[in-house]
Motif scaffolding. Structure first.
Motif, PDB file in Angstrom:
ATOM      1  N   ASP A   1       0.849  -1.190   0.000  1.00 49.61           N
ATOM      2  CA  ASP A   1       0.000   0.000   0.000  1.00 49.61           C
ATOM      3  C   ASP A   1       0.885   1.240   0.000  1.00 49.61           C
ATOM      4  O   ASP A   1       2.112   1.141   0.006  1.00 49.61           O
ATOM      5  N   SER A   2       0.257   2.418  -0.008  1.00 50.86           N
ATOM      6  CA  SER A   2       1.043   3.661  -0.067  1.00 50.86           C
ATOM      7  C   SER A   2       1.888   3.865   1.190  1.00 50.86           C
ATOM      8  O   SER A   2       2.973   4.454   1.121  1.00 50.86           O
ATOM      9  N   MET A   3       1.426   3.379   2.333  1.00 49.43           N
ATOM     10  CA  MET A   3       2.217   3.524   3.558  1.00 49.43           C
ATOM     11  C   MET A   3       3.540   2.764   3.451  1.00 49.43           C
ATOM     12  O   MET A   3       4.589   3.271   3.843  1.00 49.43           O
ATOM     13  N   SER A   4       3.488   1.544   2.927  1.00 48.63           N
ATOM     14  CA  SER A   4       4.733   0.774   2.796  1.00 48.63           C
ATOM     15  C   SER A   4       5.656   1.424   1.766  1.00 48.63           C
ATOM     16  O   SER A   4       6.876   1.446   1.958  1.00 48.63           O
ATOM     17  N   TYR A   5       5.092   1.984   0.714  1.00 46.42           N
ATOM     18  CA  TYR A   5       5.901   2.679  -0.284  1.00 46.42           C
ATOM     19  C   TYR A   5       6.561   3.923   0.311  1.00 46.42           C
ATOM     20  O   TYR A   5       7.761   4.141   0.136  1.00 46.42           O
ATOM     21  N   HIS A   6       5.804   4.717   1.027  1.00 44.78           N
ATOM     22  CA  HIS A   6       6.340   5.963   1.577  1.00 44.78           C
ATOM     23  C   HIS A   6       7.313   5.744   2.741  1.00 44.78           C
ATOM     24  O   HIS A   6       8.066   6.660   3.084  1.00 44.78           O
ATOM     25  N   SER A   7       7.342   4.566   3.311  1.00 47.04           N
ATOM     26  CA  SER A   7       8.276   4.298   4.412  1.00 47.04           C
ATOM     27  C   SER A   7       9.639   3.800   3.923  1.00 47.04           C
ATOM     28  O   SER A   7      10.566   3.651   4.722  1.00 47.04           O
ATOM     29  N   ILE A   8       9.782   3.564   2.638  1.00 43.05           N
ATOM     30  CA  ILE A   8      11.042   3.023   2.110  1.00 43.05           C
ATOM     31  C   ILE A   8      12.229   3.922   2.448  1.00 43.05           C
ATOM     32  O   ILE A   8      13.269   3.435   2.888  1.00 43.05           O
ATOM     33  N   ASP A   9      12.092   5.232   2.244  1.00 40.96           N
ATOM     34  CA  ASP A   9      13.207   6.159   2.508  1.00 40.96           C
ATOM     35  C   ASP A   9      13.723   6.022   3.938  1.00 40.96           C
ATOM     36  O   ASP A   9      14.932   5.908   4.163  1.00 40.96           O
ATOM     37  N   ARG A  10      12.804   6.038   4.879  1.00 36.94           N
ATOM     38  CA  ARG A  10      13.181   5.955   6.293  1.00 36.94           C
ATOM     39  C   ARG A  10      13.856   4.619   6.600  1.00 36.94           C
ATOM     40  O   ARG A  10      14.894   4.574   7.271  1.00 36.94           O
ATOM     41  N   GLN A  11      13.289   3.547   6.076  1.00 34.72           N
ATOM     42  CA  GLN A  11      13.863   2.237   6.340  1.00 34.72           C
ATOM     43  C   GLN A  11      15.254   2.086   5.718  1.00 34.72           C
ATOM     44  O   GLN A  11      16.157   1.516   6.325  1.00 34.72           O
ATOM     45  N   ILE A  12      15.417   2.608   4.507  1.00 34.22           N
ATOM     46  CA  ILE A  12      16.730   2.533   3.860  1.00 34.22           C
ATOM     47  C   ILE A  12      17.768   3.343   4.635  1.00 34.22           C
ATOM     48  O   ILE A  12      18.915   2.920   4.770  1.00 34.22           O
ATOM     49  N   SER A  13      17.354   4.490   5.155  1.00 34.58           N
ATOM     50  CA  SER A  13      18.316   5.285   5.946  1.00 34.58           C
ATOM     51  C   SER A  13      18.720   4.531   7.213  1.00 34.58           C
ATOM     52  O   SER A  13      19.831   4.710   7.712  1.00 34.58           O
ATOM     53  N   ASN A  14      17.850   3.676   7.722  1.00 31.81           N
ATOM     54  CA  ASN A  14      18.177   2.874   8.901  1.00 31.81           C
ATOM     55  C   ASN A  14      18.988   1.625   8.570  1.00 31.81           C
ATOM     56  O   ASN A  14      19.785   1.167   9.390  1.00 31.81           O
ATOM     57  N   SER A  15      18.788   1.058   7.387  1.00 34.62           N
ATOM     58  CA  SER A  15      19.444  -0.213   7.066  1.00 34.62           C
ATOM     59  C   SER A  15      20.706  -0.068   6.227  1.00 34.62           C
ATOM     60  O   SER A  15      21.572  -0.925   6.283  1.00 34.62           O
ATOM     61  N   ASP A  16      20.798   0.976   5.425  1.00 34.76           N
ATOM     62  CA  ASP A  16      21.948   1.205   4.538  1.00 34.76           C
ATOM     63  C   ASP A  16      22.301  -0.051   3.736  1.00 34.76           C
ATOM     64  O   ASP A  16      23.438  -0.525   3.760  1.00 34.76           O
ATOM     65  N   PRO A  17      21.320  -0.605   2.971  1.00 34.63           N
ATOM     66  CA  PRO A  17      21.576  -1.844   2.239  1.00 34.63           C
ATOM     67  C   PRO A  17      22.391  -1.613   0.972  1.00 34.63           C
ATOM     68  O   PRO A  17      22.490  -0.496   0.466  1.00 34.63           O
ATOM     69  N   ASP A  18      22.941  -2.695   0.456  1.00 32.97           N
ATOM     70  CA  ASP A  18      23.609  -2.653  -0.845  1.00 32.97           C
ATOM     71  C   ASP A  18      22.580  -2.680  -1.975  1.00 32.97           C
ATOM     72  O   ASP A  18      22.764  -2.040  -3.001  1.00 32.97           O
ATOM     73  N   ILE A  19      21.531  -3.458  -1.760  1.00 33.61           N
ATOM     74  CA  ILE A  19      20.498  -3.701  -2.771  1.00 33.61           C
ATOM     75  C   ILE A  19      19.157  -3.734  -2.053  1.00 33.61           C
ATOM     76  O   ILE A  19      19.088  -4.121  -0.879  1.00 33.61           O
ATOM     77  N   ILE A  20      18.080  -3.362  -2.760  1.00 34.23           N
ATOM     78  CA  ILE A  20      16.748  -3.582  -2.193  1.00 34.23           C
ATOM     79  C   ILE A  20      15.991  -4.552  -3.091  1.00 34.23           C
ATOM     80  O   ILE A  20      16.272  -4.668  -4.286  1.00 34.23           O
ATOM     81  N   GLU A  21      15.082  -5.254  -2.475  1.00 34.54           N
ATOM     82  CA  GLU A  21      14.230  -6.203  -3.177  1.00 34.54           C
ATOM     83  C   GLU A  21      12.789  -5.772  -2.943  1.00 34.54           C
ATOM     84  O   GLU A  21      12.399  -5.547  -1.799  1.00 34.54           O
ATOM     85  N   THR A  22      12.045  -5.631  -4.028  1.00 33.84           N
ATOM     86  CA  THR A  22      10.646  -5.223  -3.900  1.00 33.84           C
ATOM     87  C   THR A  22       9.737  -6.395  -4.244  1.00 33.84           C
ATOM     88  O   THR A  22       9.974  -7.123  -5.212  1.00 33.84           O
ATOM     89  N   CYS A  23       8.722  -6.554  -3.432  1.00 36.26           N
ATOM     90  CA  CYS A  23       7.733  -7.609  -3.614  1.00 36.26           C
ATOM     91  C   CYS A  23       6.338  -6.977  -3.610  1.00 36.26           C
ATOM     92  O   CYS A  23       6.100  -6.098  -2.787  1.00 36.26           O
ATOM     93  N   PRO A  24       5.445  -7.382  -4.442  1.00 33.29           N
ATOM     94  CA  PRO A  24       5.630  -8.367  -5.502  1.00 33.29           C
ATOM     95  C   PRO A  24       6.275  -7.763  -6.735  1.00 33.29           C
ATOM     96  O   PRO A  24       5.975  -6.647  -7.133  1.00 33.29           O
TER      97      PRO A  24
END
Length: 187
Positions: free
Chosen positions: A113-136
């Protein structure tokens, strides 16, 4: 990380394995990267060993590693007991900690949903991943949205069922797709 990106460029289809039969099929496939989506602390080392013997990269989905916790100790366990190249997790703190153990990190997001989409920035700033995986991954329009939002490589995963799904995911900004569908592995 360059080696992983190179492997994805050579073959953008990643084999997601859930059982012994899919492992055997993945080992015989042209896929150069294998996501271990179902393992236990008792068999993960032997699964990774088999993958590595076939000169493939192995990523462990630590959230699905039966018998392990979602605490940092699972990363120490994997580093000491396996030759895994990287980890996958939906948990930002675990992704961030995995880099300290030398793993390539993939932060998995379920875009429901839009909430999960809009939270990506915050989560990425917390995790600092090399790659992200989006489902579905079969929802290719969202891949383009995420690509415009973040400056990280994207793997599309889940409900990628045929060549059209693969082509559309790659066209919309994914660098690779992950699928448990063995027919997709042969594309």
């Amino acid at each position: 990380m360059e080696h992983v990106m190179s492997q994805m460029e050579d073959n953008p289809i990643i084999a997601g394995i859930k059982d012994e039969q899919s492992l055997k099929t993945a080992l015989d496939s042209e896929c150069k990267i294998v996501f271990v989506l179902n393992s236990t602390i008792m068999n993960v080392a032997s699964i990774v060993s088999r993958i590595k013997k076939h000169n493939k990269l192995a990523f462990i989905h630590v959230d699905l590693l039966e018998g392990a916790s979602s605490k940092e100790v699972v990363l120490e366990f994997l580093r000491k007991n396996t030759a895994a190249d990287g980890i996958i997790s939906t948990k930002a703190p675990l992704v961030k900690q995995a880099r300290n153990y030398g793993f390539i990190t993939i932060h998995r997001f379920f875009l429901t949903d839009s909430m999960s989409y809009h939270s990506i920035d915050r989560q990425i700033s917390n995790s600092d991943p090399d790659i992200i995986e989006t489902c579905p991954g079969g929802m290719t329009k969202t891949i383009g949205w995420v690509k415009n939002k973040v400056n990280l490589p994207i793997i599309a995963s889940g409900l990628v069922c045929d060549k059209e799904d693969v082509v559309n995911a790659l066209k919309n900004g994914a660098i690779a797709i992950s699928s448990t569908n063995t027919e997709v592995w042969a594309l």
